[in-house]
Design an enzyme around this catalytic site. Sequence first.
Site, PDB file in Angstrom:
ATOM      1  N   TYR A  18       0.615  -1.097   0.213  1.00 44.49           N
ATOM      2  CA  TYR A  18      -0.062   0.181  -0.116  1.00 44.49           C
ATOM      3  C   TYR A  18       0.772   1.316   0.032  1.00 44.49           C
ATOM      4  O   TYR A  18       0.719   2.245   0.853  1.00 44.49           O
ATOM      5  CB  TYR A  18      -1.146  -0.002   1.050  1.00 44.49           C
ATOM      6  CG  TYR A  18      -2.206  -0.750   1.020  1.00 44.49           C
ATOM      7  CD1 TYR A  18      -3.479  -0.206   0.562  1.00 44.49           C
ATOM      8  CD2 TYR A  18      -2.168  -2.191   1.200  1.00 44.49           C
ATOM      9  CE1 TYR A  18      -4.749  -0.980   0.161  1.00 44.49           C
ATOM     10  CE2 TYR A  18      -3.552  -2.953   1.263  1.00 44.49           C
ATOM     11  CZ  TYR A  18      -4.477  -2.361   0.459  1.00 44.49           C
ATOM     12  OH  TYR A  18      -5.541  -3.138   0.368  1.00 44.49           O
ATOM     13  N   TYR A 148     -14.945  -4.029   2.585  1.00 44.94           N
ATOM     14  CA  TYR A 148     -13.447  -4.474   2.392  1.00 44.94           C
ATOM     15  C   TYR A 148     -13.377  -5.721   3.515  1.00 44.94           C
ATOM     16  O   TYR A 148     -13.419  -5.666   4.648  1.00 44.94           O
ATOM     17  CB  TYR A 148     -12.434  -3.546   3.016  1.00 44.94           C
ATOM     18  CG  TYR A 148     -11.130  -3.923   2.664  1.00 44.94           C
ATOM     19  CD1 TYR A 148     -10.429  -3.878   1.498  1.00 44.94           C
ATOM     20  CD2 TYR A 148     -10.541  -4.105   4.020  1.00 44.94           C
ATOM     21  CE1 TYR A 148      -9.020  -4.305   1.611  1.00 44.94           C
ATOM     22  CE2 TYR A 148      -9.152  -4.939   4.092  1.00 44.94           C
ATOM     23  CZ  TYR A 148      -8.420  -4.962   2.820  1.00 44.94           C
ATOM     24  OH  TYR A 148      -7.208  -5.066   2.710  1.00 44.94           O
ATOM     25  N   ASP A 254     -18.039 -10.106   9.616  1.00 50.28           N
ATOM     26  CA  ASP A 254     -16.510  -9.809   9.620  1.00 50.28           C
ATOM     27  C   ASP A 254     -16.158  -8.735  10.774  1.00 50.28           C
ATOM     28  O   ASP A 254     -16.135  -7.495  10.351  1.00 50.28           O
ATOM     29  CB  ASP A 254     -15.957  -9.346   8.093  1.00 50.28           C
ATOM     30  CG  ASP A 254     -14.482  -9.076   8.191  1.00 50.28           C
ATOM     31  OD1 ASP A 254     -13.865  -9.123   9.163  1.00 50.28           O
ATOM     32  OD2 ASP A 254     -13.940  -8.880   7.005  1.00 50.28           O
ATOM     33  N   LYS A 283      -6.687  -9.315  14.038  1.00 51.47           N
ATOM     34  CA  LYS A 283      -5.774  -8.136  14.300  1.00 51.47           C
ATOM     35  C   LYS A 283      -5.725  -7.988  15.900  1.00 51.47           C
ATOM     36  O   LYS A 283      -4.801  -8.291  16.138  1.00 51.47           O
ATOM     37  CB  LYS A 283      -6.801  -6.734  13.844  1.00 51.47           C
ATOM     38  CG  LYS A 283      -6.933  -6.437  12.226  1.00 51.47           C
ATOM     39  CD  LYS A 283      -7.402  -5.115  11.685  1.00 51.47           C
ATOM     40  CE  LYS A 283      -7.482  -5.073  10.467  1.00 51.47           C
ATOM     41  NZ  LYS A 283      -6.321  -4.542   9.814  1.00 51.47           N
TER      42      LYS A 283
HETATM   43  C1  PLP Z   1     -12.912  -5.799   7.879  1.00 49.47           C
HETATM   44  C2  PLP Z   1     -11.749  -6.265   7.599  1.00 49.47           C
HETATM   45  N1  PLP Z   1     -11.624  -7.780   6.874  1.00 49.47           N
HETATM   46  C3  PLP Z   1     -10.446  -8.362   7.027  1.00 49.47           C
HETATM   47  C4  PLP Z   1      -9.226  -7.457   6.761  1.00 49.47           C
HETATM   48  C5  PLP Z   1      -7.916  -8.269   6.098  1.00 49.47           C
HETATM   49  O1  PLP Z   1      -6.986  -8.459   7.556  1.00 49.47           O
HETATM   50  P1  PLP Z   1      -5.370  -8.867   6.969  1.00 49.47           P
HETATM   51  O2  PLP Z   1      -4.982  -7.454   6.466  1.00 49.47           O
HETATM   52  O3  PLP Z   1      -4.989  -9.173   8.423  1.00 49.47           O
HETATM   53  O4  PLP Z   1      -5.588  -9.924   6.082  1.00 49.47           O
HETATM   54  C6  PLP Z   1      -9.342  -6.319   7.138  1.00 49.47           C
HETATM   55  C7  PLP Z   1      -7.970  -5.621   7.105  1.00 49.47           C
HETATM   56  O5  PLP Z   1      -7.836  -4.400   7.335  1.00 49.47           O
HETATM   57  C8  PLP Z   1     -10.249  -5.726   7.723  1.00 49.47           C
HETATM   58  O6  PLP Z   1     -10.503  -4.383   7.985  1.00 49.47           O
END
Ligand code: PLP
Length: 448
Positions: A18, A148, A254, A283
């Site tokens: 990024y 996302y 998610d 996270k």
């Molecule tokens: C809602 C959501 N799902 C999935 C992900 C992907 O996680 P990772 O970056 O640990 O693969 C993110 C990452 O920012 C996210 O905000």
Amino acid sequence: MTADDLRRRAVRAVWHPYTEITSFEASAFPVVERAEGCSLFAVDGRELLDGISSWWCVNLGHGHPRIVEAIRAQAGRLQHVLLGGVSHPRAIELGERLAAVAPPGLGHALFAADGSVAVEAALKVALQYWVNRGVAGRTRFVALEGGYHGDTLGAIGVGFVDGFHAPFRDAVRPALRAASPHCNRCPVGRAPETCGVECFASMEELVREHHRECAAVVVEPLCQAAAGMRIYPPEYLRRLRALCDRYGLLLVADEIATGFGRTGATFACEHAGVTPDVLTVGKGLTGGALPMSATLVTDAVYDAFRAEGGRARTFFHGTTFCGNPITAAAALAALDVYRDERIVEGVPPRGAILAEGMARVARRLGDAPLRTLGLVAAVEIPEAAGGAACARAVVRRALELGLFLRPLGPVVYLWPPLNAPETVLREMVARLERAAEDIARTGAAPPG
Ligand SMILES: Cc1ncc(COP(=O)(O)O)c(C=O)c1O
């Protein structure tokens, strides 16, 4: 080794995600060698406040001593063992602890390392769930515009973000998209006072029309984070749960970004009193200390993968380091810290400080719309006030003032560690306010 030497080696040997390569090479980017609490320490002596918790994961501050100690202790005992056909105490304890803190009924944890992989697992679980039950043709997903869910190809299918994923458009199977329930820009033109969640009609229509070809609906509950912290009301989620039940679709929530207290509840789904069929976390699961994620499922989903009538219905999906004992030990320690330090309870008062300060920032940026939820606060800079270019300039200026941020298009936001002391929160806001003031005045980042 000087900071300049390290920067030269960094741009040669490391592909920074990024990050635009040419402008990055030309910048005096921080090379962080140590971190503590809310502070990053760079090799050139700079101390930077981590205003976005290092991509939204360092919920408990950098270097929390209880997590560090748990990692040390586990590393001396068992670093790794596979989870296929074998188990280990840390994974067992963590599965139990997650079931206890998650919305009721999510009793089975499938582990991975990154959020994207937890999402991939969730999608594959949903697809195979229907195959295992003998239902054919449920091969699509319903998702939200602006969602996302990570950068792997399956996750892009349900979470396509134009600015990130356009090169892969033709390589992914796109989800059916319902209108984004984005309160700041209500898709049906309502104000919060008159909101009757009319925007839900778009989701309702899609599901009614397409449910027979769909395996699940996939959403980020209450906050579409990468889309620029778009916030929507719990009532939307309640209706979505009822809709999925009516049409027999699985609901995948998610909570990789929102989980573990960010919104003022341990999980955003709690605001709506909703249990999804599948919940993804990552996270903040380890307090952001080590990479770990999980896909939690209900008994009904799990049981669809047991052998039946002499036929195996196994889920052939796993990653080498899933459930790694050291990362699991870090997660267990983080869960202790969330509980013992009453982290979630501390979010609303801290959130109020953040919201109040960010209202001042918004005023300095052309009366930008402000959105807040728990310990998230974002302002979207209007096009007339410079939009995305202004956001980039504010973020550059903030870095000069000792605050590390990253913009999301025209959106500037703070996502601090959940246990940030009040004084640090106020300092983050003050630095951002000053950056906004400087940019609003000069139109560009002044030197120094
Ligand atoms: C809602 C959501 N799902 C999935 C992900 C992907 O996680 P990772 O970056 O640990 O693969 C993110 C990452 O920012 C996210 O905000």
